[in-house]
Design a protein around this motif. Structure first.
Motif, PDB file in Angstrom:
ATOM      1  N   SER A   1     -65.926 -40.592  98.824  1.00 22.30           N
ATOM      2  CA  SER A   1     -66.970 -39.901  99.570  1.00 22.30           C
ATOM      3  C   SER A   1     -67.033 -38.425  99.164  1.00 22.30           C
ATOM      4  O   SER A   1     -68.112 -37.845  98.996  1.00 22.30           O
ATOM      5  CB  SER A   1     -66.712 -40.047 101.065  1.00 22.30           C
ATOM      6  OG  SER A   1     -67.723 -39.455 101.813  1.00 22.30           O
ATOM      7  N   GLN A   2     -65.870 -37.821  98.990  1.00 22.97           N
ATOM      8  CA  GLN A   2     -65.809 -36.421  98.567  1.00 22.97           C
ATOM      9  C   GLN A   2     -66.423 -36.259  97.170  1.00 22.97           C
ATOM     10  O   GLN A   2     -67.198 -35.326  96.929  1.00 22.97           O
ATOM     11  CB  GLN A   2     -64.356 -35.942  98.550  1.00 22.97           C
ATOM     12  CG  GLN A   2     -64.211 -34.484  98.141  1.00 22.97           C
ATOM     13  CD  GLN A   2     -62.759 -34.047  98.078  1.00 22.97           C
ATOM     14  OE1 GLN A   2     -61.897 -34.795  97.613  1.00 22.97           O
ATOM     15  NE2 GLN A   2     -62.491 -32.843  98.549  1.00 22.97           N
ATOM     16  N   SER A   3     -66.114 -37.166  96.289  1.00 28.91           N
ATOM     17  CA  SER A   3     -66.650 -37.108  94.931  1.00 28.91           C
ATOM     18  C   SER A   3     -68.178 -37.212  94.930  1.00 28.91           C
ATOM     19  O   SER A   3     -68.860 -36.448  94.245  1.00 28.91           O
ATOM     20  CB  SER A   3     -66.043 -38.239  94.098  1.00 28.91           C
ATOM     21  OG  SER A   3     -66.644 -38.296  92.832  1.00 28.91           O
ATOM     22  N   LEU A   4     -68.705 -38.148  95.707  1.00 33.41           N
ATOM     23  CA  LEU A   4     -70.152 -38.320  95.781  1.00 33.41           C
ATOM     24  C   LEU A   4     -70.824 -37.081  96.382  1.00 33.41           C
ATOM     25  O   LEU A   4     -71.865 -36.629  95.899  1.00 33.41           O
ATOM     26  CB  LEU A   4     -70.509 -39.564  96.600  1.00 33.41           C
ATOM     27  CG  LEU A   4     -70.106 -40.900  95.979  1.00 33.41           C
ATOM     28  CD1 LEU A   4     -70.328 -42.039  96.963  1.00 33.41           C
ATOM     29  CD2 LEU A   4     -70.881 -41.143  94.695  1.00 33.41           C
ATOM     30  N   ASN A   5     -70.233 -36.530  97.435  1.00 26.16           N
ATOM     31  CA  ASN A   5     -70.793 -35.350  98.093  1.00 26.16           C
ATOM     32  C   ASN A   5     -70.784 -34.148  97.146  1.00 26.16           C
ATOM     33  O   ASN A   5     -71.782 -33.433  97.036  1.00 26.16           O
ATOM     34  CB  ASN A   5     -70.017 -35.027  99.375  1.00 26.16           C
ATOM     35  CG  ASN A   5     -70.702 -33.971 100.209  1.00 26.16           C
ATOM     36  OD1 ASN A   5     -71.862 -34.129 100.588  1.00 26.16           O
ATOM     37  ND2 ASN A   5     -70.001 -32.896 100.502  1.00 26.16           N
ATOM     38  N   GLU A   6     -69.675 -33.923  96.455  1.00 26.18           N
ATOM     39  CA  GLU A   6     -69.582 -32.786  95.537  1.00 26.18           C
ATOM     40  C   GLU A   6     -70.561 -32.944  94.370  1.00 26.18           C
ATOM     41  O   GLU A   6     -71.136 -31.967  93.894  1.00 26.18           O
ATOM     42  CB  GLU A   6     -68.155 -32.599  95.029  1.00 26.18           C
ATOM     43  CG  GLU A   6     -67.167 -32.191  96.114  1.00 26.18           C
ATOM     44  CD  GLU A   6     -67.533 -30.910  96.849  1.00 26.18           C
ATOM     45  OE1 GLU A   6     -67.984 -29.950  96.201  1.00 26.18           O
ATOM     46  OE2 GLU A   6     -67.383 -30.872  98.085  1.00 26.18           O
ATOM     47  N   GLY A   7     -70.758 -34.178  93.924  1.00 34.58           N
ATOM     48  CA  GLY A   7     -71.727 -34.434  92.857  1.00 34.58           C
ATOM     49  C   GLY A   7     -73.145 -34.101  93.303  1.00 34.58           C
ATOM     50  O   GLY A   7     -73.920 -33.489  92.561  1.00 34.58           O
ATOM     51  N   ARG A   8     -73.484 -34.502  94.531  1.00 40.50           N
ATOM     52  CA  ARG A   8     -74.818 -34.207  95.070  1.00 40.50           C
ATOM     53  C   ARG A   8     -74.997 -32.696  95.281  1.00 40.50           C
ATOM     54  O   ARG A   8     -76.068 -32.159  95.027  1.00 40.50           O
ATOM     55  CB  ARG A   8     -75.047 -34.976  96.376  1.00 40.50           C
ATOM     56  CG  ARG A   8     -76.405 -34.766  96.997  1.00 40.50           C
ATOM     57  CD  ARG A   8     -77.556 -35.268  96.136  1.00 40.50           C
ATOM     58  NE  ARG A   8     -78.822 -35.037  96.823  1.00 40.50           N
ATOM     59  CZ  ARG A   8     -79.991 -34.935  96.249  1.00 40.50           C
ATOM     60  NH1 ARG A   8     -80.093 -35.088  94.941  1.00 40.50           N
ATOM     61  NH2 ARG A   8     -81.075 -34.712  96.945  1.00 40.50           N
ATOM     62  N   ILE A   9     -73.951 -32.012  95.726  1.00 36.05           N
ATOM     63  CA  ILE A   9     -74.013 -30.558  95.896  1.00 36.05           C
ATOM     64  C   ILE A   9     -74.312 -29.891  94.551  1.00 36.05           C
ATOM     65  O   ILE A   9     -75.181 -29.016  94.458  1.00 36.05           O
ATOM     66  CB  ILE A   9     -72.707 -30.004  96.510  1.00 36.05           C
ATOM     67  CG1 ILE A   9     -72.643 -30.369  97.999  1.00 36.05           C
ATOM     68  CG2 ILE A   9     -72.596 -28.497  96.317  1.00 36.05           C
ATOM     69  CD1 ILE A   9     -71.324 -30.052  98.672  1.00 36.05           C
TER      70      ILE A   9
ATOM     71  N   GLU B   1     -71.341 -29.127 106.747  1.00 38.04           N
ATOM     72  CA  GLU B   1     -71.012 -30.209 107.675  1.00 38.04           C
ATOM     73  C   GLU B   1     -70.242 -31.342 107.002  1.00 38.04           C
ATOM     74  O   GLU B   1     -69.182 -31.736 107.467  1.00 38.04           O
ATOM     75  CB  GLU B   1     -72.289 -30.752 108.329  1.00 38.04           C
ATOM     76  CG  GLU B   1     -72.996 -29.744 109.216  1.00 38.04           C
ATOM     77  CD  GLU B   1     -74.362 -30.223 109.686  1.00 38.04           C
ATOM     78  OE1 GLU B   1     -74.569 -31.455 109.772  1.00 38.04           O
ATOM     79  OE2 GLU B   1     -75.226 -29.372 109.955  1.00 38.04           O
ATOM     80  N   GLU B   2     -70.818 -31.875 105.904  1.00 38.36           N
ATOM     81  CA  GLU B   2     -70.197 -33.015 105.225  1.00 38.36           C
ATOM     82  C   GLU B   2     -68.855 -32.658 104.597  1.00 38.36           C
ATOM     83  O   GLU B   2     -67.872 -33.388 104.749  1.00 38.36           O
ATOM     84  CB  GLU B   2     -71.122 -33.568 104.131  1.00 38.36           C
ATOM     85  CG  GLU B   2     -72.136 -34.569 104.591  1.00 38.36           C
ATOM     86  CD  GLU B   2     -71.527 -35.801 105.226  1.00 38.36           C
ATOM     87  OE1 GLU B   2     -70.821 -36.576 104.560  1.00 38.36           O
ATOM     88  OE2 GLU B   2     -71.766 -35.985 106.430  1.00 38.36           O
ATOM     89  N   ARG B   3     -68.817 -31.546 103.863  1.00 42.79           N
ATOM     90  CA  ARG B   3     -67.590 -31.151 103.165  1.00 42.79           C
ATOM     91  C   ARG B   3     -66.408 -31.023 104.135  1.00 42.79           C
ATOM     92  O   ARG B   3     -65.365 -31.643 103.903  1.00 42.79           O
ATOM     93  CB  ARG B   3     -67.822 -29.854 102.386  1.00 42.79           C
ATOM     94  CG  ARG B   3     -66.657 -29.468 101.495  1.00 42.79           C
ATOM     95  CD  ARG B   3     -66.940 -28.162 100.784  1.00 42.79           C
ATOM     96  NE  ARG B   3     -67.670 -28.386  99.539  1.00 42.79           N
ATOM     97  CZ  ARG B   3     -68.327 -27.432  98.884  1.00 42.79           C
ATOM     98  NH1 ARG B   3     -68.392 -26.213  99.375  1.00 42.79           N
ATOM     99  NH2 ARG B   3     -68.931 -27.695  97.748  1.00 42.79           N
ATOM    100  N   PRO B   4     -66.525 -30.265 105.250  1.00 44.09           N
ATOM    101  CA  PRO B   4     -65.397 -30.163 106.187  1.00 44.09           C
ATOM    102  C   PRO B   4     -65.038 -31.514 106.829  1.00 44.09           C
ATOM    103  O   PRO B   4     -63.860 -31.812 107.033  1.00 44.09           O
ATOM    104  CB  PRO B   4     -65.891 -29.186 107.260  1.00 44.09           C
ATOM    105  CG  PRO B   4     -66.961 -28.391 106.595  1.00 44.09           C
ATOM    106  CD  PRO B   4     -67.594 -29.321 105.607  1.00 44.09           C
ATOM    107  N   ARG B   5     -66.054 -32.343 107.111  1.00 46.39           N
ATOM    108  CA  ARG B   5     -65.785 -33.659 107.697  1.00 46.39           C
ATOM    109  C   ARG B   5     -64.972 -34.515 106.730  1.00 46.39           C
ATOM    110  O   ARG B   5     -64.006 -35.188 107.130  1.00 46.39           O
ATOM    111  CB  ARG B   5     -67.106 -34.358 108.046  1.00 46.39           C
ATOM    112  CG  ARG B   5     -66.915 -35.702 108.770  1.00 46.39           C
ATOM    113  CD  ARG B   5     -68.195 -36.503 108.857  1.00 46.39           C
ATOM    114  NE  ARG B   5     -68.751 -36.903 107.562  1.00 46.39           N
ATOM    115  CZ  ARG B   5     -68.250 -37.857 106.785  1.00 46.39           C
ATOM    116  NH1 ARG B   5     -67.155 -38.505 107.127  1.00 46.39           N
ATOM    117  NH2 ARG B   5     -68.828 -38.163 105.641  1.00 46.39           N
TER     118      ARG B   5
END
Length: 157
Positions: free
Chosen positions: A54-62, A24-28
């Protein structure tokens, strides 16, 4: 690599967060970056920079979630038993000074949440309780000073 102990519920919660972030987050975020790119000059485009952050933070959490899940040692608490405190135990304590009762479960670091009654196995309280039995008195060194508790009950649910 150290194994990370966690309950079945904690593992499921991390899996659900990982799935949400990937599907959900990645495609958004990718859509937000594409939209911001269409606005022109990227050097002065605040939307683009915010989306990239935002992408950097999301990828780090993944990456963090994938690491924890790969090292997880899932412990089914419902299959545990005994009279001594160990990982997964739900303990009932009474503060020897204030007579206030506290109930919490000892869980892995990744799933600890004091507000919902889950304390980390690495916390001072949990470390002091490990190996104790019902009726034992426990001294805990907390940031607010020393506390004395009596262990009223040990359960595995």
């Amino acid at each position: 690599m150290d194994r990370v102990p966690m309950t079945v519920a904690g593992y499921s919660a991390l899996e659900a967060e990982l799935k949400m972030r990937q599907q959900e987050e990645r495609p958004r975020i990718i859509q937000a970056i594409a939209e911001a790119r269409s606005h022109g000059d990227l050097s002065e485009n605040a939307e683009y920079h915010a989306a990239k952050e935002s992408q950097s933070l999301n990828e780090g959490r993944i990456a963090e979630l994938e690491d924890k899940l790969s090292r997880a040692e899932v412990i089914d608490v419902s299959k545990l038993s005994g009279k001594t405190v160990k990982f997964g135990a739900t303990v009932t304590l009474v503060d020897e000074d204030t007579e206030e009762k506290k109930v919490f479960q000892i869980v892995g670091e990744a799933e600890a949440d004091v507000k919902s009654g889950k304390v980390s196995i690495t916390s001072p309280t949990a470390r002091a309780l490990i190996g104790k039995k019902t009726g034992d008195s426990v001294e805990v060194n907390t940031p607010g000073g020393g506390k004395s508790y009596e262990l009223l009950d040990v359960a595995f649910r």
